[in-house]
Design a protein around this motif. Structure first.
Motif, PDB file in Angstrom:
ATOM      1  N   UNK A 140       0.821  -1.217   0.000  1.00  0.00           N
ATOM      2  CA  UNK A 140       0.000   0.000   0.000  1.00  0.00           C
ATOM      3  C   UNK A 140       0.857   1.270   0.000  1.00  0.00           C
ATOM      4  N   UNK A 141       1.865   1.312   0.843  1.00  0.00           N
ATOM      5  CA  UNK A 141       2.707   2.518   0.947  1.00  0.00           C
ATOM      6  C   UNK A 141       3.561   2.712  -0.298  1.00  0.00           C
ATOM      7  N   UNK A 142       4.042   1.616  -0.880  1.00  0.00           N
ATOM      8  CA  UNK A 142       4.814   1.709  -2.115  1.00  0.00           C
ATOM      9  C   UNK A 142       3.959   2.268  -3.245  1.00  0.00           C
ATOM     10  N   UNK A 143       2.733   1.799  -3.350  1.00  0.00           N
ATOM     11  CA  UNK A 143       1.836   2.297  -4.391  1.00  0.00           C
ATOM     12  C   UNK A 143       1.498   3.767  -4.163  1.00  0.00           C
ATOM     13  N   UNK A 144       1.337   4.155  -2.909  1.00  0.00           N
ATOM     14  CA  UNK A 144       1.098   5.570  -2.598  1.00  0.00           C
ATOM     15  C   UNK A 144       2.313   6.409  -2.967  1.00  0.00           C
ATOM     16  N   UNK A 145       3.510   5.896  -2.707  1.00  0.00           N
ATOM     17  CA  UNK A 145       4.723   6.628  -3.060  1.00  0.00           C
ATOM     18  C   UNK A 145       4.863   6.745  -4.576  1.00  0.00           C
ATOM     19  N   UNK A 146       4.528   5.676  -5.298  1.00  0.00           N
ATOM     20  CA  UNK A 146       4.576   5.736  -6.762  1.00  0.00           C
ATOM     21  C   UNK A 146       3.611   6.804  -7.270  1.00  0.00           C
ATOM     22  N   UNK A 147       2.411   6.867  -6.697  1.00  0.00           N
ATOM     23  CA  UNK A 147       1.438   7.907  -7.071  1.00  0.00           C
ATOM     24  C   UNK A 147       1.978   9.294  -6.740  1.00  0.00           C
ATOM     25  N   UNK A 148       2.695   9.406  -5.624  1.00  0.00           N
ATOM     26  CA  UNK A 148       3.308  10.685  -5.244  1.00  0.00           C
ATOM     27  C   UNK A 148       4.372  11.096  -6.273  1.00  0.00           C
ATOM     28  N   UNK A 149       5.171  10.150  -6.757  1.00  0.00           N
ATOM     29  CA  UNK A 149       6.178  10.462  -7.779  1.00  0.00           C
ATOM     30  C   UNK A 149       5.512  10.958  -9.063  1.00  0.00           C
ATOM     31  N   UNK A 150       4.368  10.363  -9.398  1.00  0.00           N
ATOM     32  CA  UNK A 150       3.617  10.818 -10.578  1.00  0.00           C
ATOM     33  C   UNK A 150       3.065  12.222 -10.328  1.00  0.00           C
ATOM     34  N   UNK A 151       2.447  12.439  -9.169  1.00  0.00           N
ATOM     35  CA  UNK A 151       1.823  13.725  -8.847  1.00  0.00           C
ATOM     36  C   UNK A 151       2.832  14.873  -8.822  1.00  0.00           C
ATOM     37  N   UNK A 153       5.585  14.933 -10.613  1.00  0.00           N
ATOM     38  CA  UNK A 153       6.211  15.073 -11.927  1.00  0.00           C
ATOM     39  C   UNK A 153       7.514  14.318 -12.107  1.00  0.00           C
ATOM     40  N   UNK A 154       7.897  13.478 -11.150  1.00  0.00           N
ATOM     41  CA  UNK A 154       9.127  12.702 -11.305  1.00  0.00           C
ATOM     42  C   UNK A 154       8.912  11.438 -12.122  1.00  0.00           C
ATOM     43  N   UNK A 155       7.669  11.031 -12.270  1.00  0.00           N
ATOM     44  CA  UNK A 155       7.287   9.949 -13.176  1.00  0.00           C
ATOM     45  C   UNK A 155       6.253  10.530 -14.123  1.00  0.00           C
ATOM     46  N   UNK A 156       6.484  10.353 -15.420  1.00  0.00           N
ATOM     47  CA  UNK A 156       5.546  10.882 -16.420  1.00  0.00           C
ATOM     48  C   UNK A 156       4.176  10.225 -16.260  1.00  0.00           C
ATOM     49  N   UNK A 157       3.131  11.000 -16.499  1.00  0.00           N
ATOM     50  CA  UNK A 157       1.773  10.457 -16.394  1.00  0.00           C
ATOM     51  C   UNK A 157       1.583   9.263 -17.336  1.00  0.00           C
ATOM     52  N   UNK A 158       2.254   9.310 -18.486  1.00  0.00           N
ATOM     53  CA  UNK A 158       2.144   8.206 -19.438  1.00  0.00           C
ATOM     54  C   UNK A 158       2.782   6.921 -18.916  1.00  0.00           C
ATOM     55  N   UNK A 159       3.590   7.039 -17.860  1.00  0.00           N
ATOM     56  CA  UNK A 159       4.240   5.869 -17.274  1.00  0.00           C
ATOM     57  C   UNK A 159       3.658   5.508 -15.910  1.00  0.00           C
ATOM     58  N   UNK A 160       2.607   6.197 -15.513  1.00  0.00           N
ATOM     59  CA  UNK A 160       2.004   5.976 -14.193  1.00  0.00           C
ATOM     60  C   UNK A 160       1.440   4.569 -14.043  1.00  0.00           C
ATOM     61  N   UNK A 161       1.059   3.952 -15.146  1.00  0.00           N
ATOM     62  CA  UNK A 161       0.431   2.634 -15.095  1.00  0.00           C
ATOM     63  C   UNK A 161       1.367   1.473 -15.357  1.00  0.00           C
ATOM     64  N   UNK A 162       2.673   1.687 -15.307  1.00  0.00           N
ATOM     65  CA  UNK A 162       3.598   0.575 -15.544  1.00  0.00           C
ATOM     66  C   UNK A 162       3.394  -0.527 -14.521  1.00  0.00           C
ATOM     67  N   UNK A 163       3.270  -0.148 -13.254  1.00  0.00           N
ATOM     68  CA  UNK A 163       3.030  -1.161 -12.221  1.00  0.00           C
ATOM     69  C   UNK A 163       1.559  -1.554 -12.254  1.00  0.00           C
ATOM     70  N   UNK A 164       1.321  -2.833 -12.520  1.00  0.00           N
ATOM     71  CA  UNK A 164      -0.033  -3.385 -12.532  1.00  0.00           C
ATOM     72  C   UNK A 164      -0.244  -4.060 -11.181  1.00  0.00           C
ATOM     73  N   UNK A 165      -0.998  -3.448 -10.304  1.00  0.00           N
ATOM     74  CA  UNK A 165      -1.167  -3.961  -8.947  1.00  0.00           C
ATOM     75  C   UNK A 165      -2.551  -4.563  -8.738  1.00  0.00           C
ATOM     76  N   UNK A 166      -2.569  -5.720  -8.120  1.00  0.00           N
ATOM     77  CA  UNK A 166      -3.806  -6.396  -7.737  1.00  0.00           C
ATOM     78  C   UNK A 166      -3.572  -7.103  -6.408  1.00  0.00           C
ATOM     79  N   UNK A 167      -4.654  -7.454  -5.733  1.00  0.00           N
ATOM     80  CA  UNK A 167      -4.543  -8.131  -4.445  1.00  0.00           C
ATOM     81  C   UNK A 167      -4.672  -9.648  -4.563  1.00  0.00           C
ATOM     82  N   UNK A 168      -5.023 -10.132  -5.737  1.00  0.00           N
ATOM     83  CA  UNK A 168      -5.258 -11.561  -5.942  1.00  0.00           C
ATOM     84  C   UNK A 168      -4.547 -12.000  -7.220  1.00  0.00           C
TER      85      UNK A 168
END
Length: 193
Positions: A140-151, A153-168
């Motif tokens: 959860x915290x890693x995904x929040x940090x990745x979203x923070x990097x996108x927000x 501008x350190x990760x391009x919005x076009x690359x925001x979806x590279x990590x495909x996260x699921x719980x199952x």
């Protein structure tokens, strides 16, 4: 997807759910005729994911650095065990042999492997799906940090979806199979950078 690299910890956590999860992932891959490519170890989640695949009749390819193989940490039941000189060669083999990457809970080494897969995807060294199994909220915290990097501008919005996260695992494999590559940095115009 014929082969998937699975990144996970070599530690055995006190919470048994993580070991059961790793075993389930290995078994699920085998049941779907997807070969497991992993770190070659017999301990912790690494050993559990391999044993899950082997118990279900799956193919297991272990990639282990020589120093760890010599220390008798290598899983003796691997369908194929490749002993490499070091970590860089090991990670290159994961990329070369696999059609995608699944990250289970783990520590520093697992994070190194995940972020390298993400970085190489972003740049364009590979166009393979990068999956993250966020079981029990572990990431959860890693995904929040990745979203923070996108927000920020350190990760391009076009690359925001590279990590495909699921719980199952089933849902994650479905998303990975439907993966559509993004435009990597190497293919962008200077004005887009």
């Amino acid at each position: 997807m014929k082969r998937l690299a699975v990144y996970c910890g070599s530690a055995t956590p006190a919470d048994e759910r993580y070991m059961m999860l790793a075993h389930e992932v290995g078994a699920t891959l085998a049941q779907r005729n997807i070969a497991l490519v992993y770190g070659g170890g017999m301990r912790g989640l690494m050993g559990a994911v391999a044993q899950g695949a082997l118990d279900a009749g799956g193919e297991v390819i272990g990639i282990i650095p020589e120093a760890l193989a010599v220390a008798e940490i290598a899983h003796p039941g691997c369908t194929e065990l490749r002993v490499v000189t070091g970590m860089h060669e090991r990670k290159r083999a994961f990329v070369d042999l696999s059609d995608g990457f699944v990250t289970l809970p783990g520590g520093v080494g697992t994070m190194d492997e995940l972020w390298e897969a993400v970085s190489w995807s972003q740049l364009g060294y590979h166009a393979k799906p990068v999956g993250l199994l966020n079981a029990y909220g572990f990431y959860d915290h890693l995904l929040a940090f990745n979203a923070h990097m996108v927000a920020t501008g350190f990760v391009r919005k076009s690359h925001a979806g590279i990590i495909l996260a699921e719980t199952e695992v089933g849902a994650l494999l479905k998303r990975m199979a439907a993966h559509e590559p993004h435009v990597p940095i190497f293919a962008m115009n200077a004005a887009d950078l």
